[in-house]
Design a protein around this motif. Structure first.
Motif, PDB file in Angstrom:
ATOM      1  N   ALA A 116      43.743  24.594  31.400  1.00 25.04           N
ATOM      2  CA  ALA A 116      43.936  25.204  32.716  1.00 25.04           C
ATOM      3  C   ALA A 116      43.269  26.563  32.801  1.00 25.04           C
ATOM      4  CB  ALA A 116      45.417  25.326  33.033  1.00 25.04           C
ATOM      5  N   ALA A 117      43.196  27.275  31.671  1.00 23.52           N
ATOM      6  CA  ALA A 117      42.559  28.599  31.662  1.00 23.52           C
ATOM      7  C   ALA A 117      41.052  28.503  31.731  1.00 23.52           C
ATOM      8  CB  ALA A 117      42.978  29.366  30.406  1.00 23.52           C
ATOM      9  N   MET A 118      40.469  27.514  31.086  1.00 23.82           N
ATOM     10  CA  MET A 118      39.008  27.413  31.011  1.00 23.82           C
ATOM     11  C   MET A 118      38.379  27.187  32.385  1.00 23.82           C
ATOM     12  SD  MET A 118      38.542  23.564  29.450  1.00 23.82           S
ATOM     13  CE  MET A 118      38.697  22.114  30.521  1.00 23.82           C
ATOM     14  N   ARG A 119      39.138  26.623  33.329  1.00 19.71           N
ATOM     15  CA  ARG A 119      38.604  26.262  34.643  1.00 19.71           C
ATOM     16  C   ARG A 119      39.048  27.217  35.741  1.00 19.71           C
ATOM     17  NH1 ARG A 119      42.797  21.470  34.018  1.00 19.71           N
ATOM     18  NH2 ARG A 119      44.494  22.160  35.384  1.00 19.71           N
ATOM     19  N   GLY A 149      50.740  27.715  29.288  1.00 19.21           N
ATOM     20  CA  GLY A 149      49.571  27.121  29.930  1.00 19.21           C
ATOM     21  C   GLY A 149      49.267  27.770  31.265  1.00 19.21           C
ATOM     22  N   ILE A 150      50.301  27.985  32.066  1.00 14.44           N
ATOM     23  CA  ILE A 150      50.119  28.602  33.375  1.00 14.44           C
ATOM     24  C   ILE A 150      49.750  30.074  33.248  1.00 14.44           C
ATOM     25  CG2 ILE A 150      51.321  29.295  35.489  1.00 14.44           C
ATOM     26  CD1 ILE A 150      52.880  26.643  35.311  1.00 14.44           C
ATOM     27  N   ASP A 151      50.428  30.802  32.366  1.00 17.63           N
ATOM     28  CA  ASP A 151      50.144  32.234  32.210  1.00 17.63           C
ATOM     29  C   ASP A 151      48.703  32.475  31.746  1.00 17.63           C
ATOM     30  OD1 ASP A 151      52.696  32.827  33.008  1.00 17.63           O
ATOM     31  OD2 ASP A 151      53.391  33.524  31.047  1.00 17.63           O
ATOM     32  N   ALA A 152      48.228  31.644  30.825  1.00 16.94           N
ATOM     33  CA  ALA A 152      46.856  31.803  30.352  1.00 16.94           C
ATOM     34  C   ALA A 152      45.860  31.576  31.482  1.00 16.94           C
ATOM     35  CB  ALA A 152      46.583  30.841  29.202  1.00 16.94           C
ATOM     36  N   ALA A 153      46.131  30.582  32.314  1.00 16.98           N
ATOM     37  CA  ALA A 153      45.242  30.302  33.443  1.00 16.98           C
ATOM     38  C   ALA A 153      45.249  31.454  34.444  1.00 16.98           C
ATOM     39  CB  ALA A 153      45.660  29.001  34.125  1.00 16.98           C
ATOM     40  N   ILE A 154      46.414  31.970  34.751  1.00 19.50           N
ATOM     41  CA  ILE A 154      46.513  33.094  35.691  1.00 19.50           C
ATOM     42  C   ILE A 154      45.749  34.293  35.147  1.00 19.50           C
ATOM     43  CG2 ILE A 154      48.083  34.771  36.710  1.00 19.50           C
ATOM     44  CD1 ILE A 154      50.179  32.518  36.867  1.00 19.50           C
ATOM     45  N   ALA A 155      45.928  34.591  33.869  1.00 22.84           N
ATOM     46  CA  ALA A 155      45.233  35.730  33.276  1.00 22.84           C
ATOM     47  C   ALA A 155      43.722  35.558  33.349  1.00 22.84           C
ATOM     48  CB  ALA A 155      45.679  35.924  31.830  1.00 22.84           C
ATOM     49  N   ALA A 156      43.229  34.345  33.076  1.00 18.82           N
ATOM     50  CA  ALA A 156      41.786  34.097  33.146  1.00 18.82           C
ATOM     51  C   ALA A 156      41.256  34.294  34.556  1.00 18.82           C
ATOM     52  CB  ALA A 156      41.478  32.683  32.649  1.00 18.82           C
ATOM     53  N   ALA A 157      41.998  33.825  35.560  1.00 19.12           N
ATOM     54  CA  ALA A 157      41.575  33.996  36.947  1.00 19.12           C
ATOM     55  C   ALA A 157      41.624  35.462  37.359  1.00 19.12           C
ATOM     56  CB  ALA A 157      42.456  33.158  37.872  1.00 19.12           C
ATOM     57  N   LEU A 158      42.654  36.177  36.913  1.00 17.90           N
ATOM     58  CA  LEU A 158      42.765  37.594  37.262  1.00 17.90           C
ATOM     59  C   LEU A 158      41.688  38.438  36.590  1.00 17.90           C
ATOM     60  CD1 LEU A 158      46.635  38.092  37.225  1.00 17.90           C
ATOM     61  CD2 LEU A 158      45.129  38.246  39.224  1.00 17.90           C
ATOM     62  N   MET A 159      41.121  37.967  35.501  1.00 18.88           N
ATOM     63  CA  MET A 159      40.011  38.687  34.870  1.00 18.88           C
ATOM     64  C   MET A 159      38.815  38.785  35.815  1.00 18.88           C
ATOM     65  SD  MET A 159      40.242  37.172  30.982  1.00 18.88           S
ATOM     66  CE  MET A 159      38.672  37.876  30.426  1.00 18.88           C
ATOM     67  N   THR A 160      38.432  37.673  36.420  1.00 20.97           N
ATOM     68  CA  THR A 160      37.315  37.728  37.365  1.00 20.97           C
ATOM     69  C   THR A 160      37.713  38.529  38.608  1.00 20.97           C
ATOM     70  OG1 THR A 160      37.934  35.581  38.341  1.00 20.97           O
ATOM     71  CG2 THR A 160      36.302  35.565  36.579  1.00 20.97           C
ATOM     72  N   HIS A 161      38.946  38.361  39.058  1.00 20.14           N
ATOM     73  CA  HIS A 161      39.429  39.108  40.226  1.00 20.14           C
ATOM     74  C   HIS A 161      39.342  40.613  39.989  1.00 20.14           C
ATOM     75  CE1 HIS A 161      41.949  39.910  43.772  1.00 20.14           C
ATOM     76  NE2 HIS A 161      42.565  40.801  43.012  1.00 20.14           N
ATOM     77  N   TYR A 162      39.740  41.041  38.812  1.00 20.21           N
ATOM     78  CA  TYR A 162      39.750  42.461  38.446  1.00 20.21           C
ATOM     79  C   TYR A 162      38.376  43.085  38.609  1.00 20.21           C
ATOM     80  CZ  TYR A 162      40.594  46.544  35.376  1.00 20.21           C
ATOM     81  OH  TYR A 162      40.720  47.810  34.843  1.00 20.21           O
ATOM     82  N   PHE A 163      37.352  42.368  38.165  1.00 22.18           N
ATOM     83  CA  PHE A 163      35.990  42.910  38.248  1.00 22.18           C
ATOM     84  C   PHE A 163      35.368  42.691  39.629  1.00 22.18           C
ATOM     85  CE2 PHE A 163      36.301  42.185  33.563  1.00 22.18           C
ATOM     86  CZ  PHE A 163      36.262  43.524  33.209  1.00 22.18           C
ATOM     87  N   LEU A 164      35.641  41.576  40.243  1.00 21.88           N
ATOM     88  CA  LEU A 164      35.085  41.326  41.578  1.00 21.88           C
ATOM     89  C   LEU A 164      35.546  42.364  42.589  1.00 21.88           C
ATOM     90  CD1 LEU A 164      35.450  37.436  41.848  1.00 21.88           C
ATOM     91  CD2 LEU A 164      33.298  38.701  41.967  1.00 21.88           C
ATOM     92  N   TYR A 165      36.780  42.824  42.447  1.00 25.41           N
ATOM     93  CA  TYR A 165      37.353  43.758  43.418  1.00 25.41           C
ATOM     94  C   TYR A 165      37.482  45.180  42.862  1.00 25.41           C
ATOM     95  CZ  TYR A 165      38.006  39.751  46.383  1.00 25.41           C
ATOM     96  OH  TYR A 165      37.761  38.637  47.166  1.00 25.41           O
ATOM     97  N   HIS A 166      36.795  45.441  41.750  1.00 29.66           N
ATOM     98  CA  HIS A 166      36.667  46.807  41.209  1.00 29.66           C
ATOM     99  C   HIS A 166      38.021  47.491  41.069  1.00 29.66           C
ATOM    100  CE1 HIS A 166      32.422  46.153  42.037  1.00 29.66           C
ATOM    101  NE2 HIS A 166      32.712  45.913  43.304  1.00 29.66           N
ATOM    102  N   LEU A 167      38.929  46.834  40.366  1.00 26.71           N
ATOM    103  CA  LEU A 167      40.290  47.341  40.233  1.00 26.71           C
ATOM    104  C   LEU A 167      40.460  48.334  39.093  1.00 26.71           C
ATOM    105  CD1 LEU A 167      42.383  44.134  40.988  1.00 26.71           C
ATOM    106  CD2 LEU A 167      41.540  45.876  42.562  1.00 26.71           C
TER     107      LEU A 167
END
Length: 280
Positions: A116-119, A149-167
């Protein structure tokens, strides 16, 4: 985002769980390496990228974000382009399911591994952490309906979010993730071999990102961990491609030698443009 993660996946596929000696010998970004045991061609991506493309296609479609829609996307992505790289049991499952409805009826969604995290990276495109968390939870629960499983996926998605929105700066990425997804010590540096659990790949990806100054350095660092390195590279390069602190210097030959069939490099680039155009 999508092109870089596909390169990370395809490059990492040659080094997944191989001996450290092979990594030391060949991890120089000079070429894609054929895995000594797997029947995956050099420059071909794996399930990490294929399922990520299904997620990205779901996002750009604008369809209601439901389990049924996502399950259908996963099945269609596999059926149009069957490929190795999936875990054996899940590969056989995808071979026999007809559609998303059957997927939902027969899947055993109890894994805590990295699928779930890889995607998850494209989900970071949504404009608030809460939207990212809500949508990522739905997609992760399809196959990885466990806390880890869910927490790892959320963290992976928030990684891109963090940089996309300059947080914030990349050095504070782990702290940001701990504020959003507690219980996993995301800011603690990872060292050594990366196992199959999703949180392990995410922790390693965070460490590599914080310690790297360029995408080339990042890709090499992901592989140097050893273990499930294609997943680490997929997660890390997706996020790194969105960071202004990393030089975007992946070797041209890795871009040019990435597979380019119907759903290869050119398709990925076009989908990438459509996805990133949704950033607000």
């Amino acid at each position: 985002m999508l092109l870089e993660l596909a390169i990370g996946d395809a490059y990492g596929a040659g080094f997944e769980y191989v001996d450290s000696a092979l990594i030391r010998k060949h991890n120089d970004l000079s070429r894609y390496v054929r895995h000594p045991r797997h029947n995956i061609h050099r420059g071909a991506y794996t399930d990490d990228t294929q399922m990520t493309l299904a997620i990205a296609e779901a996002i750009v479609s604008g369809e209601p974000w439901t389990s049924a829609m996502l399950a259908q996307r996963f099945v269609e992505a596999f059926q149009r382009d069957p490929r190795e790289g999936y875990a054996g049991g899940f590969y056989r499952f995808l071979q026999q399911v007809r559609d998303g409805e059957q997927f939902l009826q027969e899947i055993r969604p109890d894994s805590d591994k990295s699928g779930a995290a890889m995607r998850a990276a494209p989900i970071g495109i949504y404009p608030t952490p809460q939207q990212v968390i809500e949508r990522c939870t739905i997609q992760a629960a399809l196959t990885h309906n466990t806390r880890d499983g869910i927490d790892a996926a959320i963290a992976a998605a928030l990684m891109t979010h963090y940089f996309l929105y300059h947080l914030g700066p990349k050095k504070a990425l782990g702290t940001f993730l701990e504020e959003q997804v507690g219980g996993h010590n995301w800011s603690t540096p990872w060292s050594g071999k990366v196992g199959s659990k999703g949180w392990m790949s995410v922790r390693a990806a965070i460490t590599a990102l914080i310690n790297s100054e360029s995408m080339s350095e990042l890709l090499k660092a992901c592989i140097d961990f050893s273990g499930d390195v294609d997943t680490v590279a997929t997660i890390a390069l997706a996020a790194g491609s969105c960071s202004s602190e990393l030089a975007q210097d992946l070797p041209t030959h890795l871009i040019e030698k990435l597979e380019n069939g119907s759903y290869g490099r050119d398709y990925i680039r076009e989908l990438d443009e459509r996805l990133l155009a949704l950033r607000v």
